[in-house]
Write an enzyme that holds these catalytic residues in place. Structure first.
Site, PDB file in Angstrom:
ATOM      1  N   ASP A  18      43.049  28.778  34.885  1.00  0.00           N
ATOM      2  CA  ASP A  18      44.142  28.772  35.855  1.00  0.00           C
ATOM      3  C   ASP A  18      45.403  29.387  35.252  1.00  0.00           C
ATOM      4  O   ASP A  18      45.631  29.266  34.047  1.00  0.00           O
ATOM      5  CB  ASP A  18      44.398  27.316  36.281  1.00  0.00           C
ATOM      6  CG  ASP A  18      45.108  27.214  37.617  1.00  0.00           C
ATOM      7  OD1 ASP A  18      45.421  28.270  38.213  1.00  0.00           O
ATOM      8  OD2 ASP A  18      45.351  26.081  38.067  1.00  0.00           O
ATOM      9  N   GLY A  19      46.198  30.007  36.094  1.00  0.00           N
ATOM     10  CA  GLY A  19      47.505  30.491  35.658  1.00  0.00           C
ATOM     11  C   GLY A  19      47.628  31.997  35.549  1.00  0.00           C
ATOM     12  O   GLY A  19      48.638  32.505  35.044  1.00  0.00           O
ATOM     13  N   ASN A  20      46.638  32.726  36.056  1.00  0.00           N
ATOM     14  CA  ASN A  20      46.717  34.199  36.002  1.00  0.00           C
ATOM     15  C   ASN A  20      47.926  34.719  36.789  1.00  0.00           C
ATOM     16  O   ASN A  20      48.619  35.636  36.339  1.00  0.00           O
ATOM     17  CB  ASN A  20      45.452  34.833  36.590  1.00  0.00           C
ATOM     18  CG  ASN A  20      44.218  34.544  35.779  1.00  0.00           C
ATOM     19  OD1 ASN A  20      44.312  34.054  34.667  1.00  0.00           O
ATOM     20  ND2 ASN A  20      43.057  34.849  36.329  1.00  0.00           N
ATOM     21  N   ARG A  31      49.900  40.052  40.743  1.00  0.00           N
ATOM     22  CA  ARG A  31      48.902  39.009  40.448  1.00  0.00           C
ATOM     23  C   ARG A  31      47.605  39.590  39.871  1.00  0.00           C
ATOM     24  O   ARG A  31      46.968  38.989  39.018  1.00  0.00           O
ATOM     25  CB  ARG A  31      48.561  38.225  41.731  1.00  0.00           C
ATOM     26  CG  ARG A  31      49.736  37.448  42.307  1.00  0.00           C
ATOM     27  CD  ARG A  31      49.295  36.671  43.543  1.00  0.00           C
ATOM     28  NE  ARG A  31      48.154  35.822  43.265  1.00  0.00           N
ATOM     29  CZ  ARG A  31      48.234  34.625  42.677  1.00  0.00           C
ATOM     30  NH1 ARG A  31      49.398  34.133  42.337  1.00  0.00           N
ATOM     31  NH2 ARG A  31      47.140  33.931  42.457  1.00  0.00           N
ATOM     32  N   HIS A  35      44.935  38.697  36.659  1.00  0.00           N
ATOM     33  CA  HIS A  35      43.485  38.496  36.641  1.00  0.00           C
ATOM     34  C   HIS A  35      42.819  39.431  35.627  1.00  0.00           C
ATOM     35  O   HIS A  35      41.847  39.071  34.970  1.00  0.00           O
ATOM     36  CB  HIS A  35      42.886  38.733  38.035  1.00  0.00           C
ATOM     37  CG  HIS A  35      43.354  37.718  39.053  1.00  0.00           C
ATOM     38  ND1 HIS A  35      43.349  36.372  38.806  1.00  0.00           N
ATOM     39  CD2 HIS A  35      43.837  37.861  40.316  1.00  0.00           C
ATOM     40  CE1 HIS A  35      43.811  35.723  39.870  1.00  0.00           C
ATOM     41  NE2 HIS A  35      44.119  36.609  40.793  1.00  0.00           N
ATOM     42  N   SER A  63      36.211  29.928  43.319  1.00  0.00           N
ATOM     43  CA  SER A  63      35.830  28.726  44.064  1.00  0.00           C
ATOM     44  C   SER A  63      35.565  29.094  45.517  1.00  0.00           C
ATOM     45  O   SER A  63      35.985  30.157  45.989  1.00  0.00           O
ATOM     46  CB  SER A  63      36.945  27.683  43.996  1.00  0.00           C
ATOM     47  OG  SER A  63      37.987  28.035  44.867  1.00  0.00           O
ATOM     48  N   GLU A  65      37.004  27.943  47.870  1.00  0.00           N
ATOM     49  CA  GLU A  65      38.308  27.987  48.563  1.00  0.00           C
ATOM     50  C   GLU A  65      39.064  29.296  48.276  1.00  0.00           C
ATOM     51  O   GLU A  65      40.012  29.637  48.980  1.00  0.00           O
ATOM     52  CB  GLU A  65      39.189  26.803  48.130  1.00  0.00           C
ATOM     53  CG  GLU A  65      38.770  25.452  48.697  1.00  0.00           C
ATOM     54  CD  GLU A  65      37.578  24.839  47.962  1.00  0.00           C
ATOM     55  OE1 GLU A  65      37.416  25.110  46.747  1.00  0.00           O
ATOM     56  OE2 GLU A  65      36.785  24.115  48.596  1.00  0.00           O
ATOM     57  N   ASN A  66      38.650  30.009  47.214  1.00  0.00           N
ATOM     58  CA  ASN A  66      39.368  31.237  46.836  1.00  0.00           C
ATOM     59  C   ASN A  66      39.265  32.362  47.873  1.00  0.00           C
ATOM     60  O   ASN A  66      40.063  33.301  47.848  1.00  0.00           O
ATOM     61  CB  ASN A  66      38.907  31.755  45.464  1.00  0.00           C
ATOM     62  CG  ASN A  66      39.438  30.960  44.298  1.00  0.00           C
ATOM     63  OD1 ASN A  66      38.815  30.871  43.243  1.00  0.00           O
ATOM     64  ND2 ASN A  66      40.605  30.347  44.464  1.00  0.00           N
ATOM     65  N   TRP A  67      38.321  32.257  48.833  1.00  0.00           N
ATOM     66  CA  TRP A  67      38.232  33.275  49.898  1.00  0.00           C
ATOM     67  C   TRP A  67      39.510  33.291  50.731  1.00  0.00           C
ATOM     68  O   TRP A  67      39.811  34.278  51.401  1.00  0.00           O
ATOM     69  CB  TRP A  67      37.054  32.987  50.841  1.00  0.00           C
ATOM     70  CG  TRP A  67      35.697  33.065  50.198  1.00  0.00           C
ATOM     71  CD1 TRP A  67      34.850  32.019  49.983  1.00  0.00           C
ATOM     72  CD2 TRP A  67      35.019  34.234  49.706  1.00  0.00           C
ATOM     73  NE1 TRP A  67      33.690  32.462  49.380  1.00  0.00           N
ATOM     74  CE2 TRP A  67      33.767  33.816  49.206  1.00  0.00           C
ATOM     75  CE3 TRP A  67      35.347  35.598  49.631  1.00  0.00           C
ATOM     76  CZ2 TRP A  67      32.838  34.695  48.652  1.00  0.00           C
ATOM     77  CZ3 TRP A  67      34.422  36.477  49.068  1.00  0.00           C
ATOM     78  CH2 TRP A  67      33.191  36.025  48.592  1.00  0.00           C
TER      79      TRP A  67
HETATM   80  C1  FPP Z   1      43.310  31.170  38.676  1.00  0.00           C
HETATM   81  O1  FPP Z   1      44.584  31.741  38.477  1.00  0.00           O
HETATM   82  C2  FPP Z   1      42.251  32.121  38.427  1.00  0.00           C
HETATM   83  C3  FPP Z   1      41.330  32.522  39.372  1.00  0.00           C
HETATM   84  C4  FPP Z   1      41.339  32.044  40.747  1.00  0.00           C
HETATM   85  C5  FPP Z   1      40.284  33.492  39.066  1.00  0.00           C
HETATM   86  C6  FPP Z   1      39.758  33.514  37.672  1.00  0.00           C
HETATM   87  C7  FPP Z   1      39.275  34.888  37.427  1.00  0.00           C
HETATM   88  C8  FPP Z   1      39.337  35.567  36.252  1.00  0.00           C
HETATM   89  C9  FPP Z   1      39.799  34.971  35.008  1.00  0.00           C
HETATM   90  C10 FPP Z   1      38.932  37.009  36.183  1.00  0.00           C
HETATM   91  C11 FPP Z   1      37.576  37.376  36.655  1.00  0.00           C
HETATM   92  C12 FPP Z   1      36.493  36.521  36.116  1.00  0.00           C
HETATM   93  C13 FPP Z   1      35.470  36.933  35.340  1.00  0.00           C
HETATM   94  C14 FPP Z   1      34.401  35.973  34.950  1.00  0.00           C
HETATM   95  C15 FPP Z   1      35.336  38.302  34.834  1.00  0.00           C
HETATM   96  P1  FPP Z   1      45.596  31.754  39.713  1.00  0.00           P
HETATM   97  O2  FPP Z   1      45.509  33.069  40.350  1.00  0.00           O
HETATM   98  O3  FPP Z   1      45.329  30.584  40.621  1.00  0.00           O
HETATM   99  O4  FPP Z   1      46.957  31.555  38.966  1.00  0.00           O
HETATM  100  P2  FPP Z   1      48.287  30.882  39.544  1.00  0.00           P
HETATM  101  O5  FPP Z   1      47.954  29.431  39.829  1.00  0.00           O
HETATM  102  O6  FPP Z   1      49.250  31.041  38.397  1.00  0.00           O
HETATM  103  O7  FPP Z   1      48.680  31.659  40.756  1.00  0.00           O
END
Ligand code: FPP
Length: 247
Positions: A18-20, A31, A35, A63, A65-67
């Site tokens: 989490d936290g990208n 954003r 990722h 997840s 829910e990510n859709w």
């Molecule tokens: C959460 O950060 C991260 C995700 C929803 C996706 C995770 C995906 C990757 C690390 C890259 C692709 C994966 C692979 C296996 C190659 P967020 O976007 O919810 O961060 P935020 O809470 O700071 O907005």
């Protein structure tokens, strides 16, 4: 790495990455750049776990829910996943890593699903480490699927409800055959499970860190492992009982 007790390593680590988005914002980037950098952390942590000798690593990559995220972001995540799988196949073969996926992967874009199936098939014979990607995964959905299967089997008298055990239930989950996680790591200072491996994490140790996923690399993993090694896993027993069984 030398500080680690090699006799007390988790067999299975699960990570909520989490936290990208916040990492990208902190760097005045979009954003998707977050990722992309998060994918570099995936590479680094897989390599590290392989080197340390962690047999199972599960990453919550997408997840169910990510859709609901903006279409552009969903597309970018799918592209990153596809590229990651294509670019890592060689390294997975060289490092003897088997890839598995959990979740409703049939709903992924056909191109991504094809690369995923191909990677799973090509790495099926690898045995040094299993990397499990949770894709379109939701724990409630997984549990309900298992309940439906069991209800259907009971309906046609293939099983008897009195004979359903924890083991037979777990055998109907996507994680069948895999050990439960010993350690869960969630980055970015969020303290939630977010519908991740709810059945499987009944006795898992939780480690939460403020570090954002793109900044989570070898040093941060080591910190998590050292913290894990300080924990006493009692599985419902008292500390005294454990000391006795150990001596
Ligand atoms: C959460 O950060 C991260 C995700 C929803 C996706 C995770 C995906 C990757 C690390 C890259 C692709 C994966 C692979 C296996 C190659 P967020 O976007 O919810 O961060 P935020 O809470 O700071 O907005």
């Amino acid at each position: 790495m030398d500080q680690l007790d090699k006799t007390n390593l988790p067999r299975h680590i699960a990570i909520i990455m989490d936290g990208n988005g916040r990492w990208a914002q902190n760097h005045s980037l979009g954003r998707i750049a977050g990722h992309r950098e998060g994918t570099e952390s995936v590479r680094s942590i897989v390599e590290c776990c392989r080197r340390i000798g962690i047999p199972y690593l599960t990453l919550y990559a997408f997840s169910s829910e990510n859709w609901n995220r903006p279409e552009k972001e969903v597309k970018a995540l799918m592209t990153l996943l596809e590229r990651y799988l294509k670019s890592e196949l060689k390294s997975m073969m060289r490092n003897n890593i088997r890839l598995l996926a959990i979740g409703r992967t049939g709903a992924l874009p056909p191109r991504v699903k094809a690369v995923l199936d191909d990677t799973v098939a090509k790495t099926a014979g690898n045995a040094a480490m299993t990397l499990i990607l949770a894709l379109n995964y939701g724990s409630h959905d997984e549990i309900l699927q298992a309940v439906r299967t069991i209800a259907e089997e009971a309906g046609r008298r293939a099983i008897d409800s009195a004979s359903i055990t924890e083991e037979s239930f777990a055998a109907r989950l996507h994680t069948r055959g895999l050990p439960d996680p010993d350690l869960l790591i969630r980055t970015s200072g969020e303290y939630r499970l977010s519908n991740f491996l709810l059945w499987q994490m009944a006795y898992t140790e939780f480690y939460f860190t403020e570090t954002l996923w793109p900044d989570f690399r070898e040093e941060q993993l080591l910190e998590a492992l050292l913290e894990y090694q300080k924990r006493e896993r009692r599985f419902g027993q008292t500390s005294a009982q454990l000391q006795k069984t150990r001596s």
